[in-house]
Scaffold this active site. Sequence first.
Site, mmCIF file in Angstrom:
data_model
loop_
_atom_site.group_PDB
_atom_site.id
_atom_site.type_symbol
_atom_site.label_atom_id
_atom_site.label_comp_id
_atom_site.label_asym_id
_atom_site.label_seq_id
_atom_site.Cartn_x
_atom_site.Cartn_y
_atom_site.Cartn_z
ATOM 1 N N ASP A 34 15.983 43.389 27.687
ATOM 2 C CA ASP A 34 16.244 44.189 28.882
ATOM 3 C C ASP A 34 15.409 43.685 30.073
ATOM 4 O OD1 ASP A 34 17.502 46.757 29.817
ATOM 5 O OD2 ASP A 34 15.420 47.313 30.183
ATOM 6 N N ASP A 48 18.365 45.562 21.121
ATOM 7 C CA ASP A 48 18.030 45.598 22.538
ATOM 8 C C ASP A 48 16.528 45.877 22.687
ATOM 9 O OD1 ASP A 48 18.225 45.992 25.306
ATOM 10 O OD2 ASP A 48 20.117 47.105 25.130
ATOM 11 N N GLU A 78 18.701 39.890 30.100
ATOM 12 C CA GLU A 78 19.297 40.529 31.277
ATOM 13 C C GLU A 78 18.481 40.106 32.487
ATOM 14 O OE1 GLU A 78 20.545 44.934 32.926
ATOM 15 O OE2 GLU A 78 18.591 44.631 32.046
ATOM 16 N N HIS A 100 27.025 49.116 29.966
ATOM 17 C CA HIS A 100 26.745 50.545 30.104
ATOM 18 C C HIS A 100 26.150 50.917 31.462
ATOM 19 C CE1 HIS A 100 23.094 48.540 29.120
ATOM 20 N NE2 HIS A 100 22.411 49.608 29.461
ATOM 21 N N ASP A 101 25.939 49.935 32.331
ATOM 22 C CA ASP A 101 25.392 50.210 33.667
ATOM 23 C C ASP A 101 26.453 50.060 34.760
ATOM 24 O OD1 ASP A 101 22.812 50.502 32.613
ATOM 25 O OD2 ASP A 101 22.342 48.376 32.903
HETATM 26 O O1 TEU Z 1 19.168 47.697 33.506
HETATM 27 C C1 TEU Z 1 18.510 47.038 34.519
HETATM 28 C C2 TEU Z 1 19.062 47.161 35.875
HETATM 29 O O2 TEU Z 1 18.416 46.801 36.828
HETATM 30 C C3 TEU Z 1 20.346 47.769 36.069
HETATM 31 O O3 TEU Z 1 21.501 47.275 35.702
HETATM 32 C C4 TEU Z 1 20.261 49.116 36.578
HETATM 33 O O4 TEU Z 1 20.867 50.021 35.720
HETATM 34 C C5 TEU Z 1 20.945 49.147 37.902
HETATM 35 O O5 TEU Z 1 20.415 48.135 38.692
HETATM 36 C C6 TEU Z 1 20.705 50.421 38.566
HETATM 37 O O6 TEU Z 1 21.409 50.356 39.788
HETATM 38 C C7 TEU Z 1 18.552 47.819 32.276
HETATM 39 C C8 TEU Z 1 19.400 48.654 31.348
HETATM 40 O O7 TEU Z 1 20.609 47.990 31.103
HETATM 41 C C9 TEU Z 1 19.575 50.011 31.960
HETATM 42 O O8 TEU Z 1 20.453 50.824 31.224
HETATM 43 C C10 TEU Z 1 18.206 50.631 32.049
HETATM 44 O O9 TEU Z 1 18.297 51.847 32.730
HETATM 45 C C11 TEU Z 1 17.217 49.729 32.777
HETATM 46 O O10 TEU Z 1 17.270 48.379 32.352
HETATM 47 C C12 TEU Z 1 15.815 50.189 32.517
HETATM 48 O O11 TEU Z 1 15.456 49.925 31.196
#
Ligand code: TEU
Length: 568
Positions: A207, A100, A261, A335-336
Amino acid sequence: MADRTTSLGDKVVYQIYVRSFQDSDGDGIGDLRGITQRLGYLQRLGVDYLWITPFFVSPQNDNGYDVADYCNVDPMFGTMDDFDELVRKARAHGIGLMLDMVFNHTSTQHEWFQRALAGDPKYLAYYKFADAAPDATAEDPGEPPTNWNSKFGGSCWEYVPSLNKWYLHLFDVSQADLNWDNPEVRSELVNVVRFWKDKGVSGFRFDVVNEVSKPDGTPNEWEDDHEGDGRRFYTDGPHVHQYLQELVRESGIDGMVTVGEMSSTTIDNCVRYSNPECHELSMTFSFHHLKVDYVDGEKWTLGRPDVAALREFFASWQEQMAARSGWNALFWSNHDQPRPNSRFGDCSTKESWRRSSELLPTCTHLLRGTPYIYQGEELGMTNPDFSDISQYRDVESLNYYQILQDDGKTPEGAFHIVHERSRDNSRTPVQWNATEKAGFTTGTPWIGIPANHTSINAEDEVADPDSVWSYYRGLIRLRKEMPVVQSGDVHFLDAMSNQVIAYERTLEDAPHGPRRLVVACNFSGKAAAALPSGELAEGSLLVENCDDYREEDGMLVLGPWCAVAFAW
Ligand code: TEU
């Protein structure tokens, strides 16, 4: 024309959130050796790749998405030797690793940012700094350069008194956005990718990579956004395709398995990101289908899932990406996101839990694209039964618990929303067995273990041919066996109920296996009419999550949370 289906059509990816997967040393935090210990389990499930979330050196303000050193393992997760062993042993199990890469921002603890803070012009140019007003002070820094919001709440600008400048952070204040317009930054990131590629990984996940290209000009010239939160300025930004092509070319990863992503993106952009002729990525994550239970597009609200909208997103993304040789990552969770069975299904009884947990993958695994399984999803893990805000760990959840109250919600009201929406819903430890610590750790787990691990756990489910786990394994096998799943055309069908999502896959010249599939899924707790049963005549049953479906007045009627697939 190059075709993703030849290389990716039969593959399935499993996502590992390291800190919650398996602890090997009793500190209560999952680690790299823990993953190595579980490779047999993953091989048995049948997955091809592991996407491993960041285990690089980090202060962990955002659980590793705040990287302080891209090319070293955080001691909390193990050592470089542990990593090398994992690559080697995974390969022996027929599994490749995808790492990642968090390249939109670094931790403010990163050496580059620390040098910028010390005033080094070379490193100031690595980030998005903007001058503050000459009379700005720490107490009264004035208005930030733009009115954009951080994704985790509040302004996305932080004032640094010693520099009399602001820096941009689209996420936490400890995650400073890199300046991709600086060729030196892009070249540093190429070196990071090369470093891990040389270690023998199979691919990468990037990411929020569609946010890296900020608008041209200096921040003070960036127009304010009075309707939104600023995202329209930096989403799929002006040079993003050029920068991605360069990164892929210079690091030599074209042809490896890669996924980006893509936050708030469009089909047009995702075609460019994933069409092999564009030499960017293998596939894209898009999130529109995971916002169908937001009210007015707002995450921190509780709406009921709009199944008709869900169907529309699946239909448009599937059909239009296919028509233009794009390739979708297929997923319900990561994980989000909260656990999808708790969110789109019904986990209140054992039977509705089992049906919902199997309905969701039936819908996505037979689509065109690459399925992703997020750890624990294959067990039907649910949102945890947390009852107090002190049980939550995530920076975003804790920020919003406060913001919701600042906006007038009662503590109970704010808690209720966090309980449903928190990213910690999917971050509880994998439930390996029914013992007190669920087989995750011998120590104190960093976040609570849901009480239902006594009935939802890997040990019981692997042994049970009728478990959710066995159902997932069956779906993975189907993809591997059937060319129509790997590379068939996809076409959405008009179901008779708006609670049903139905589609067809066809492959005229299938070398073996069926040439046509019809999949129908009832996303509701009530029986619903799916399709005219005449359309299904002579089809043989391929998959079912229950036998609660029937023919009635010339229609196929599906029972609550029932999913079926027929083949010809
Ligand atoms: O996530 C990006 C992102 O915008 C999201 O899914 C975010 O967690 C959500 O919109 C919040 O409401 C990525 C990663 O997957 C996440 O875990 C990180 O926190 C984020 O980037 C920052 O690196």
